[in-house]
Design a protein around this motif. Structure first.
Motif, PDB file in Angstrom:
ATOM      1  N   ILE A 195      76.772  33.882   1.615  1.00 29.53           N
ATOM      2  CA  ILE A 195      75.592  34.509   2.238  1.00 29.53           C
ATOM      3  C   ILE A 195      75.281  33.837   3.566  1.00 29.53           C
ATOM      4  O   ILE A 195      74.966  34.494   4.570  1.00 29.53           O
ATOM      5  N   PHE A 196      75.395  32.495   3.577  1.00 27.78           N
ATOM      6  CA  PHE A 196      75.155  31.729   4.800  1.00 27.78           C
ATOM      7  C   PHE A 196      76.155  32.107   5.884  1.00 27.78           C
ATOM      8  O   PHE A 196      75.788  32.341   7.047  1.00 27.78           O
ATOM      9  N   ILE A 197      77.436  32.204   5.512  1.00 22.42           N
ATOM     10  CA  ILE A 197      78.488  32.585   6.472  1.00 22.42           C
ATOM     11  C   ILE A 197      78.242  34.004   6.986  1.00 22.42           C
ATOM     12  O   ILE A 197      78.394  34.288   8.186  1.00 22.42           O
ATOM     13  N   LYS A 198      77.834  34.884   6.094  1.00 18.60           N
ATOM     14  CA  LYS A 198      77.568  36.272   6.472  1.00 18.60           C
ATOM     15  C   LYS A 198      76.430  36.355   7.490  1.00 18.60           C
ATOM     16  O   LYS A 198      76.491  37.130   8.453  1.00 18.60           O
ATOM     17  N   LYS A 199      75.398  35.536   7.295  1.00 19.61           N
ATOM     18  CA  LYS A 199      74.272  35.512   8.230  1.00 19.61           C
ATOM     19  C   LYS A 199      74.698  34.998   9.599  1.00 19.61           C
ATOM     20  O   LYS A 199      74.278  35.528  10.637  1.00 19.61           O
ATOM     21  N   ILE A 200      75.548  33.977   9.603  1.00 18.98           N
ATOM     22  CA  ILE A 200      76.047  33.430  10.869  1.00 18.98           C
ATOM     23  C   ILE A 200      76.856  34.478  11.631  1.00 18.98           C
ATOM     24  O   ILE A 200      76.664  34.682  12.834  1.00 18.98           O
ATOM     25  N   LEU A 201      77.757  35.152  10.910  1.00 17.13           N
ATOM     26  CA  LEU A 201      78.588  36.171  11.553  1.00 17.13           C
ATOM     27  C   LEU A 201      77.735  37.329  12.066  1.00 17.13           C
ATOM     28  O   LEU A 201      78.005  37.876  13.151  1.00 17.13           O
ATOM     29  N   LYS A 202      76.682  37.683  11.318  1.00 17.28           N
ATOM     30  CA  LYS A 202      75.781  38.753  11.751  1.00 17.28           C
ATOM     31  C   LYS A 202      75.044  38.352  13.023  1.00 17.28           C
ATOM     32  O   LYS A 202      74.865  39.159  13.948  1.00 17.28           O
ATOM     33  N   THR A 203      74.622  37.083  13.071  1.00 14.53           N
ATOM     34  CA  THR A 203      73.929  36.576  14.263  1.00 14.53           C
ATOM     35  C   THR A 203      74.852  36.559  15.471  1.00 14.53           C
ATOM     36  O   THR A 203      74.455  36.955  16.583  1.00 14.53           O
ATOM     37  N   ILE A 204      76.100  36.122  15.260  1.00 17.74           N
ATOM     38  CA  ILE A 204      77.072  36.090  16.353  1.00 17.74           C
ATOM     39  C   ILE A 204      77.337  37.500  16.863  1.00 17.74           C
ATOM     40  O   ILE A 204      77.379  37.743  18.082  1.00 17.74           O
ATOM     41  N   ARG A 205      77.511  38.444  15.945  1.00 15.17           N
ATOM     42  CA  ARG A 205      77.742  39.835  16.336  1.00 15.17           C
ATOM     43  C   ARG A 205      76.563  40.387  17.133  1.00 15.17           C
ATOM     44  O   ARG A 205      76.751  41.085  18.138  1.00 15.17           O
ATOM     45  N   LYS A 206      75.355  40.059  16.700  1.00 15.76           N
ATOM     46  CA  LYS A 206      74.160  40.521  17.409  1.00 15.76           C
ATOM     47  C   LYS A 206      74.106  39.935  18.820  1.00 15.76           C
ATOM     48  O   LYS A 206      73.778  40.639  19.782  1.00 15.76           O
ATOM     49  N   GLU A 207      74.447  38.654  18.960  1.00 20.69           N
ATOM     50  CA  GLU A 207      74.420  38.014  20.276  1.00 20.69           C
ATOM     51  C   GLU A 207      75.450  38.633  21.214  1.00 20.69           C
ATOM     52  O   GLU A 207      75.175  38.849  22.398  1.00 20.69           O
ATOM     53  N   PHE A 208      76.634  38.954  20.693  1.00 21.81           N
ATOM     54  CA  PHE A 208      77.640  39.612  21.518  1.00 21.81           C
ATOM     55  C   PHE A 208      77.172  41.002  21.950  1.00 21.81           C
ATOM     56  O   PHE A 208      77.419  41.425  23.079  1.00 21.81           O
ATOM     57  N   PHE A 209      76.480  41.687  21.048  1.00 21.58           N
ATOM     58  CA  PHE A 209      75.939  42.997  21.384  1.00 21.58           C
ATOM     59  C   PHE A 209      74.865  42.887  22.468  1.00 21.58           C
ATOM     60  O   PHE A 209      74.820  43.693  23.406  1.00 21.58           O
ATOM     61  N   ILE A 210      74.034  41.860  22.363  1.00 19.36           N
ATOM     62  CA  ILE A 210      72.990  41.623  23.375  1.00 19.36           C
ATOM     63  C   ILE A 210      73.627  41.300  24.720  1.00 19.36           C
ATOM     64  O   ILE A 210      73.213  41.821  25.768  1.00 19.36           O
ATOM     65  N   ILE A 211      74.657  40.450  24.704  1.00 22.43           N
ATOM     66  CA  ILE A 211      75.370  40.110  25.943  1.00 22.43           C
ATOM     67  C   ILE A 211      75.970  41.359  26.571  1.00 22.43           C
ATOM     68  O   ILE A 211      75.933  41.548  27.801  1.00 22.43           O
ATOM     69  N   PHE A 212      76.515  42.224  25.730  1.00 25.96           N
ATOM     70  CA  PHE A 212      77.088  43.484  26.221  1.00 25.96           C
ATOM     71  C   PHE A 212      76.021  44.329  26.916  1.00 25.96           C
ATOM     72  O   PHE A 212      76.242  44.849  28.017  1.00 25.96           O
ATOM     73  N   LEU A 213      74.846  44.456  26.298  1.00 25.70           N
ATOM     74  CA  LEU A 213      73.769  45.256  26.886  1.00 25.70           C
ATOM     75  C   LEU A 213      73.232  44.630  28.169  1.00 25.70           C
ATOM     76  O   LEU A 213      72.833  45.344  29.096  1.00 25.70           O
ATOM     77  N   VAL A 214      73.226  43.304  28.217  1.00 26.00           N
ATOM     78  CA  VAL A 214      72.737  42.602  29.405  1.00 26.00           C
ATOM     79  C   VAL A 214      73.640  42.848  30.611  1.00 26.00           C
ATOM     80  O   VAL A 214      73.165  42.991  31.739  1.00 26.00           O
ATOM     81  N   SER A 215      74.939  42.926  30.364  1.00 24.78           N
ATOM     82  CA  SER A 215      75.896  42.888  31.482  1.00 24.78           C
ATOM     83  C   SER A 215      76.612  44.194  31.784  1.00 24.78           C
ATOM     84  O   SER A 215      77.133  44.365  32.890  1.00 24.78           O
TER      85      SER A 215
END
Length: 346
Positions: free
Chosen positions: A11-31
């Protein structure tokens, strides 16, 4: 107990991967909206250089690699460095833009992280700090002290530009973009060739007159992008050139500047890049350059025609895309080709 611990770990690993995916999505929208201006042109320079150096009819490469070995061992590492430098630059500065332009983004770019609710202003500030540390750090790792200096120059110039709202002034806005074009051409050429960076060579090298022509071109023709947004610029108080001197006068002056700048770019490219290289290698100017030059002149003439003939916001937006996505990006490709055919260091 053992199974509960294992489940908690997953569950902890899944949360980390979800957070990383969200950050990459945010970076994509920013740039994403600025990839065509800050990332694609230097990548095109790199591709142009490697095509001419390895695969053209007058290729000068001394390597005996297969096609896939050239891609894997030479092209991809340099593409990675170019993309990493310019993406980190773009993301760090776009966070600064978005924090300062929240209200404007709500109207024009509601998909961005802050107006869409993905990120709070406070969260954006944390990311701004992180990326403005990351950008000079990665610059130093890629190119040492000189590339770090380029990153710090960018940061100082950008902060000054935003703090004093220089984008509201037509000349200052053009100066800002002209400086960015100079940095792009200088940094990318060094990253492509793979030599050690030397700050003095930024203004004391054979391609420097061509770099200066690019700066002049951007400085005196960037107002092509201002014709499309005159109503919006007037509402928010921006003093763009079409609003300052009038739409018709500005269009005719821009046409003149486009033609003179194109001739200057052609002359400096021929005199300082192509002819000395051709003479050194004892070959005629390759056909690829002639074809590209013809295409550049056709695009600039079509841009001039559109500026005079089509005068509404929608058509002006199309004219800007032709000018930038057509002419400027092809100019970057052209410069990369010149680096590739006349450099023995790739």
């Amino acid at each position: 107990m053992k199974y509960k611990t294992k489940a908690s770990f997953f569950i902890f690993i899944k949360k980390i991967l979800k957070t990383i995916r969200k950050e990459f999505f945010i970076i994509f929208l920013v740039s994403i909206t600025d990839w065509s201006t800050a990332v694609i042109p230097p990548l095109l320079m790199t591709v142009g250089a490697f095509y001419m150096h390895f695969f053209s009819s007058v290729a000068t490469s001394t390597y005996y690699f297969s096609f896939f070995e050239i891609i894997q061992k030479i092209l991809l590492p340099r593409l990675f460095r170019v993309a990493t430098y310019f993406l980190s630059f773009l993301i760090s500065f776009n966070w600064f833009n978005q924090i300062n332009d929240v209200e404007e983004d709500k109207l024009n770019k509601p998909f961005r992280p802050i107006p869409s609710g993905l990120v709070t202003v406070e969260g954006a500030r944390y990311r701004l700090i992180a990326f403005n540390i990351f950008f000079p750090t990665i610059s130093y790792l890629i190119g040492g002290l000189p590339l770090l200096i380029s990153a710090l120059l960018w940061q100082a110039w950008f902060v000054t530009h935003k703090v004093f709202n220089l984008s509201a002034n037509a000349l200052c806005k053009n100066c800002f973009s002209a400086f960015g074009a100079w940095i792009m051409f200088v940094v990318t050429s060094n990253l492509i060739i793979g030599t050690e960076f030397n700050v003095s060579k930024w203004w004391l090298c054979k391609p420097c007159p061509f770099h200066l022509s690019v700066v002049i071109f951007v400085l005196f023709t960037l107002q092509v992008q201002d014709f499309r947004d005159q109503k919006g610029d007037k509402l928010i108080g921006r003093k763009t050139l079409p609003l300052l001197i009038g739409d018709t006068i500005c269009r005719w002056l821009t046409v003149l500047a486009l033609i003179l700048s194109a001739l200057s770019l052609y002359g400096s490219a021929r005199h300082f890049l192509l002819l000395p290289g051709s003479k050194k290698l004892n070959i005629p100017v390759p056909t690829e350059f002639i074809i590209t030059e013809i295409a550049l002149f056709v695009i600039i003439l079509w841009t001039c025609v559109r500026l005079i003939k089509y005068r509404d916001s929608r058509e002006d937006r199309c004219t800007y895309e032709i000018w930038y996505s057509g002419y400027y990006t092809m100019l970057c490709l052209y410069y990369g080709m010149a680096i590739g055919i006349f450099s023995n260091n790739i």
